[in-house]
Design an enzyme around this catalytic site. Structure first.
Site: not given
Ligand code: SAH
Length: 385
Positions: A91, A104, A111, A115, A118, A359
């Protein structure tokens, strides 16, 4: 074999042209047609000789990923679901704002970092995206936004874009002013392809974005941060999310390999060469987990030697997740503590959540190769019995 020219940067296209017995300057011409005019048909390249057009058609193609779905949210945020083959889809999201438009972009199908909060991480991992699949997201979005959003008469024509002429730098002509590598995947885990795609983003004959307007976000792959500093320093965002190793180990498991102290040192080294003289620390706000006043103070102490801004991201929930978003009061309190310490702290506005474009909500479709999803399901079934 047919070469996909969408995935070649300037150097790659020059080599390709020389291989055809052509002058290297043809590469610039091709780049302008492909990336600025959004052309995928050699026949349309009117300033390229007929014989070269024919030879190009025989040996090469311009093949973007296929759009499966194109959705627009109530707030104007737009999301594309792109098929990248073998059952995987990724996406990308366009976020329009008054003074800028941000795209974005995803870097991997799934991935591997897992985390805990996420949704992409929960889906498992399939593979790295190729250069053409990464830059293809910008190619599609630029093309679609130009044809849909530009008021009649104001958009550059394909011909003037390809010849590099422009009458001004208006936002309408360039609906995408910023790119963030913040979609699905960990960009530094797909280093070479991401860097090649970013070279195209920065190239004046392609998208011509400044290094300040291209941001790479990482969960904290320390060696990757150092390599990026040497090869293509763009604006850097780091997903910090916790003020100490005990909590970060839990939320961002890659922290067990590259703990906070090493991450902070890498950020300091990066700033030396960065186009912006600060790092953006992202911090997702999880109710009762990392959003307390004591944790805000701990965060302030942690980052005191690193020039930075703090971007608080209200957690975006998705089905089956145990976390909840911090209350607006908790977020404000946290921001105030950080701001009172003299740091710039902002709260990311949630955009496009009605179409799951916010995000952490990007899920696409991932055929998990790590068997992580299967193991989790087996465990849940065993517990249910
Ligand atoms: N892998 C990279 C790129 C992903 S960026 C990274 O970790 O930075 C996406 C951003 O959204 C990251 O800061 C991630 O931690 C955040 N994110 C992931 N899941 C989320 C959620 N459910 N709610 C809000 N932010 C989230």
């Amino acid at each position: 074999m047919t070469a996909n020219l969408l995935g070649l940067d300037h150097e790659g296209l020059k080599a390709f042209c020389v291989g055809l017995g052509e002058k290297p300057y043809r590469a610039k011409q091709l780049m302008r047609w492909i990336h600025q005019a959004g052309v995928d048909d050699f026949g349309a390249m009117s300033d390229v000789s007929k014989s070269l057009r024919e030879r190009l058609a025989q040996s090469a193609a311009i093949v973007p990923p296929v759009v499966m779905r194109d959705t627009t949210a109530a707030d104007g945020t737009r999301k594309w679901l792109l098929d990248v083959g073998t059952g995987n889809a990724i996406e990308s999201v366009f976020i329009p704002e008054a003074n800028r438009g941000t795209l974005c972009i995803s870097s991997q199908a799934g991935c591997a970092l897992e985390c805990s909060f996420c949704s992409t991480g929960k889906q498992g991992f399939n593979r790295n995206l190729k250069v053409e699949e990464i830059i293809g997201q910008l190619w599609w979005a630029s093309r679609s936004l130009k044809s849909h959003n530009a008021p009649a008469g104001s958009a550059r024509t394909a011909q003037s874009a390809a010849s590099g002429s422009s009458d001004g730098e208006g936002e309408v002509e360039r609906p995408i002013s910023n790119v963030v590598m913040m979609g699905m995947g960990e960009p530094l885990a797909n280093f070479d392809n991401v860097v090649t795609a970013m070279r195209l983003m920065l190239d004046d004959h392609a998208y011509g974005l400044s290094r300040r307007r291209v941001t790479l976000s990482t969960a904290g792959l320390v060696p990757g941060i150092d390599r990026l500093r040497e090869e293509l320093p763009v604006s850097l965002a780091v997903s910090l999310h916790a003020p100490n190793d005990a909590l970060r180990d839990e939320l961002v498991p890659i922290n067990r390999k590259y703990p906070i102290r090493e991450l902070m040192a890498a950020c300091l080294r990066y700033i030396d060469k960065a186009p912006r003289k600060y790092v953006m620390f992202e911090y997702v706000m999880l109710a009762g987990v990392n959003d307390g006043v004591a944790q805000a103070r701990e965060l302030v102490a942690l980052v005191k030697d690193v020039p930075c801004k703090v971007n608080l991201i209200p957690f975006n929930p998705f089905p089956g997740i145990q976390y909840e978003r911090s209350s607006a009061e908790a977020i404000d309190r946290f921001r105030d503590v950080v701001a009172q310490a003299g740091l710039v702290a902002t709260v990311r506005r949630t955009r496009g959540d009605d179409i799951d474009a916010a995000c952490g909500q990007l899920a696409g479709r991932v055929q998990d190769k790590t068997k992580r999803v299967k193991r989790r399901q087996d465990k849940q079934e065993a517990l249910a019995q």
